[in-house]
Scaffold this motif. Structure first.
Motif, PDB file in Angstrom:
ATOM      1  N   ARG A   1       3.542   4.042   7.933  1.00 24.51           N
ATOM      2  CA  ARG A   1       3.689   5.346   8.601  1.00 24.51           C
ATOM      3  C   ARG A   1       4.210   5.207  10.021  1.00 24.51           C
TER       4      ARG A   1
ATOM      5  N   ASP B   1       1.937   5.498  -7.625  1.00 31.24           N
ATOM      6  CA  ASP B   1       1.387   4.159  -7.589  1.00 31.24           C
ATOM      7  C   ASP B   1       0.830   3.878  -6.199  1.00 31.24           C
ATOM      8  N   TYR B   2      -0.433   3.498  -6.152  1.00 31.03           N
ATOM      9  CA  TYR B   2      -0.998   3.058  -4.883  1.00 31.03           C
ATOM     10  C   TYR B   2      -1.549   1.654  -5.071  1.00 31.03           C
ATOM     11  N   ALA B   3      -0.799   0.689  -4.579  1.00 24.47           N
ATOM     12  CA  ALA B   3      -1.217  -0.707  -4.665  1.00 24.47           C
ATOM     13  C   ALA B   3      -1.681  -1.072  -6.081  1.00 24.47           C
TER      14      ALA B   3
ATOM     15  N   ARG C   1       9.008   5.955   4.499  1.00 24.53           N
ATOM     16  CA  ARG C   1       9.378   7.185   3.801  1.00 24.53           C
ATOM     17  C   ARG C   1      10.800   7.589   4.142  1.00 24.53           C
TER      18      ARG C   1
ATOM     19  N   SER D   1       8.375  11.456  -1.429  1.00 25.06           N
ATOM     20  CA  SER D   1       7.043  11.087  -0.967  1.00 25.06           C
ATOM     21  C   SER D   1       6.292  12.276  -0.394  1.00 25.06           C
TER      22      SER D   1
ATOM     23  N   HIS E   1      -6.889   5.814   0.489  1.00 20.76           N
ATOM     24  CA  HIS E   1      -5.439   5.809   0.386  1.00 20.76           C
ATOM     25  C   HIS E   1      -4.940   6.866   1.361  1.00 20.76           C
ATOM     26  N   VAL E   2      -4.351   6.407   2.461  1.00 23.60           N
ATOM     27  CA  VAL E   2      -3.850   7.321   3.480  1.00 23.60           C
ATOM     28  C   VAL E   2      -2.365   7.095   3.635  1.00 23.60           C
ATOM     29  N   GLY E   3      -1.579   8.131   3.526  1.00 19.53           N
ATOM     30  CA  GLY E   3      -0.166   7.981   3.837  1.00 19.53           C
ATOM     31  C   GLY E   3       0.749   8.594   2.808  1.00 19.53           C
ATOM     32  N   TRP E   4       2.041   8.315   2.983  1.00 19.87           N
ATOM     33  CA  TRP E   4       3.091   8.922   2.164  1.00 19.87           C
ATOM     34  C   TRP E   4       3.402   8.026   0.982  1.00 19.87           C
ATOM     35  N   SER E   5       3.249   8.554  -0.203  1.00 20.82           N
ATOM     36  CA  SER E   5       3.572   7.785  -1.403  1.00 20.82           C
ATOM     37  C   SER E   5       4.418   8.642  -2.334  1.00 20.82           C
TER      38      SER E   5
ATOM     39  N   ASP F   1       6.231  10.840  10.349  1.00 25.26           N
ATOM     40  CA  ASP F   1       5.224  10.886   9.287  1.00 25.26           C
ATOM     41  C   ASP F   1       3.920  11.549   9.738  1.00 25.26           C
ATOM     42  N   GLU F   2       3.604  11.425  11.014  1.00 25.63           N
ATOM     43  CA  GLU F   2       2.365  12.001  11.548  1.00 25.63           C
ATOM     44  C   GLU F   2       2.512  12.178  13.046  1.00 25.63           C
TER      45      GLU F   2
ATOM     46  N   MET G   1       0.862  -1.163   0.000  1.00 21.72           N
ATOM     47  CA  MET G   1       0.000   0.000   0.000  1.00 21.72           C
ATOM     48  C   MET G   1       0.912   1.232   0.000  1.00 21.72           C
ATOM     49  N   ALA G   2       0.590   2.228   0.792  1.00 20.30           N
ATOM     50  CA  ALA G   2       1.488   3.370   0.930  1.00 20.30           C
ATOM     51  C   ALA G   2       2.649   2.925   1.827  1.00 20.30           C
ATOM     52  N   ASN G   3       3.637   3.786   1.998  1.00 22.19           N
ATOM     53  CA  ASN G   3       4.691   3.488   2.963  1.00 22.19           C
ATOM     54  C   ASN G   3       4.079   3.259   4.343  1.00 22.19           C
TER      55      ASN G   3
END
Lengths: 265, 215
Positions: free
Chosen positions: A17, B176-178, A263, B154, B126-130, A57-58, A13-15
């Motif tokens: 966090r 790109d997200y998944a 990240r 990111s 989609h939550v977060g750093w990409s 990151d948060e 998915m995303a990095n």
């Protein structure tokens, strides 16, 4: 570090966090064990700024006694943080109404973590999601183990039993419109013995929104387990950062060498 | 050098404080207003947005801002849409029904599919750093909003819907997200948008805002 040859990840998915959780009492950053027995750590503002500069990151601000005294004193802290910290900020503790949510968003919060008020009146989840968007509605679940494979949701910062099954509640919360989950194990919180990975897995299997694991991180392998075995998308860290037991860059490096994507600030 | 003037469109949605503080940290002189006349006269405009596409368009309509925003964009002065504010720049969006957008960029906004082509479930939102990447066939950004951004850096996203520009050249960066290709930065002329939150993306986001203030 342990290896997880059989672990399955849905797909990248995303990095992952890395989140600093700052529990607040009045003007102070505090830290407890099992959400109790708190001691003052310092000025939250200073810690927030330091974590931002180290590439956090948060941030999560949690008013530890807000539910108890029916108040929320975080406005000023959040407002101040928005001056020089440019990562997402989640605020929790004592958020009871749409007005509270609106006020915190105007103060610079990006997301609200709601536990007690949502358990008392689940429709609040839907109302917040409709009015302000699901992305800011973080359902905070404080779970305590009652039997193998069973957890009960607690309110008021781990003080009050509800009789509600934590996994079923997570599922219901998502159906009602929550955009993210913050899952805190009351048993593990402040112990530095690792997350309750089984709890995380049970919830991850029941829902398909992002989940933040909270409570118990003491070593980098705990983070890896929360992600690989527990299915967490993010980990909240408190004790380990506040007392400088590990640096953020050491945690990041360890996560990366275990094959997790984080990240690079 | 005098501070770069920037007007932040206030139409009653979202966390304006963070955007405002970030623009200030980048040297911007920020004015926050929902006054159509001020908007028409702005040197530089930031359109934030949070929540649902339809709700935001409705709020713009209530504040009498739809036509002023279109007129402003025709003037060729810089406009930056952030998150749902970027989505509103397109022709239409489908979130709780079909809604007409500002129509400043060609294309539509639709939901991110909850499963990928191979049948794996994708967590939504989609939550977060990409990471940001130049679109097909390009290796770097040469100018404009992304002049100081490096491929692979990111930024912070939080969204369930994504834009699909009809003109390939309007796509400036992808993420790109998944397995889903997200239009993360879009633009046509001086009409620009980013799907992520530059005000919440640390130094990388601030760098972009600084560029915007110099356009």
């Amino acid at each position: 570090m342990r290896e997880y040859p059989d672990a399955k990840i849905d797909c990248q998915m995303a990095n992952i966090r890395l989140i600093a959780r700052l529990d607040i009492k009045g003007p102070n950053l505090i830290k407890g064990v099992n959400l109790e027995g708190v001691r003052v750590v310092g000025d939250p503002q200073e810690f927030a700024r330091r974590y931002y500069e180290a590439g956090i990151d948060e941030l999560i601000y949690m008013d530890a006694v807000a539910s108890l005294y029916d108040r929320n004193s975080l406005d000023a802290i959040v407002r101040h943080t928005a001056e020089n910290v440019f990562v997402p900020v989640t605020v929790g503790g004592g958020i009871r109404s749409l007005d509270d949510v609106g006020r915190m968003l105007r103060s610079g919060a990006d997301k609200l973590a709601i536990n007690t008020a949502a358990i008392r009146r689940p429709a609040l989840i839907t109302e917040v999601a409709r009015r302000f968007g699901a992305q800011c509605m973080v359902l905070s679940i404080e779970a305590k183990r009652t039997a193998p494979g069973r957890w009960e949701a607690y309110t008021d910062n781990g003080r009050e039993k509800t009789g509600i099954d934590a996994v079923a509640w997570a599922k219901q919360g998502v159906e009602l419109g929550a955009g993210e989950l913050l899952v805190t194990s009351v048993d593990q919180e402040g112990t530095r013995r690792g997350f309750d990975v089984k709890l995380l897995r049970a919830i991850a299997d029941a829902v398909s929104i992002p989940m933040i694991a909270s409570g118990g991180l003491g070593a980098p392998e705990h983070l890896v387990a929360a992600v690989r075995e527990g299915g967490a998308d993010a980990v909240a860290m408190a004790d380990v950062l506040h007392y400088g037991r590990l640096s953020l860059s050491a945690i990041r490096d360890a996560a990366r060498s275990a094959g997790l994507s984080v990240r690079q600030p | 050098m005098s501070a770069a003037k920037v007007l932040l469109v206030d139409y009653g949605v979202g966390n304006l404080l963070s955007v405002s503080r970030a623009l200030q940290a980048c040297g911007g002189a920020v004015e926050q207003t929902g006054d159509p006349q001020r908007i028409l006269a702005a040197e530089r405009l930031v359109l934030p947005g949070v929540g649902a596409f339809g709700g935001c368009m409705e709020a713009l309509g209530r504040h009498g801002l739809v036509e002023p925003l279109r007129a402003y964009a025709r003037s060729g002065r810089p406009l930056l849409g952030i998150c749902v504010g970027m989505q509103l720049l397109f022709d239409e969006g489908e979130e709780f029904g079909r809604h007409v957008g500002l129509g400043l960029l060609q294309g539509a906004v639709g939901a991110i599919a909850p499963v990928d082509d191979a049948g794996h479930r994708r967590k939504i939102p989609h939550v977060g750093w990409s990471a940001l990447q130049p679109p097909d066939g390009r290796v770097a950004w040469s100018g404009g909003l992304l002049a100081d951004t490096r491929p692979g850096q990111s930024v912070y996203f939080v969204h369930s819907f994504a834009a699909h520009p009809s003109r390939p050249e309007d796509l400036l960066a992808v993420t790109d997200y998944a397995g889903c290709r997200i239009a993360s930065v879009v633009g046509h002329g001086a009409v620009l948008g980013c799907q992520f939150h530059p005000e919440k993306s640390g130094p990388v986001g601030l760098t972009m805002l600084r560029r915007f203030l110099s356009l």
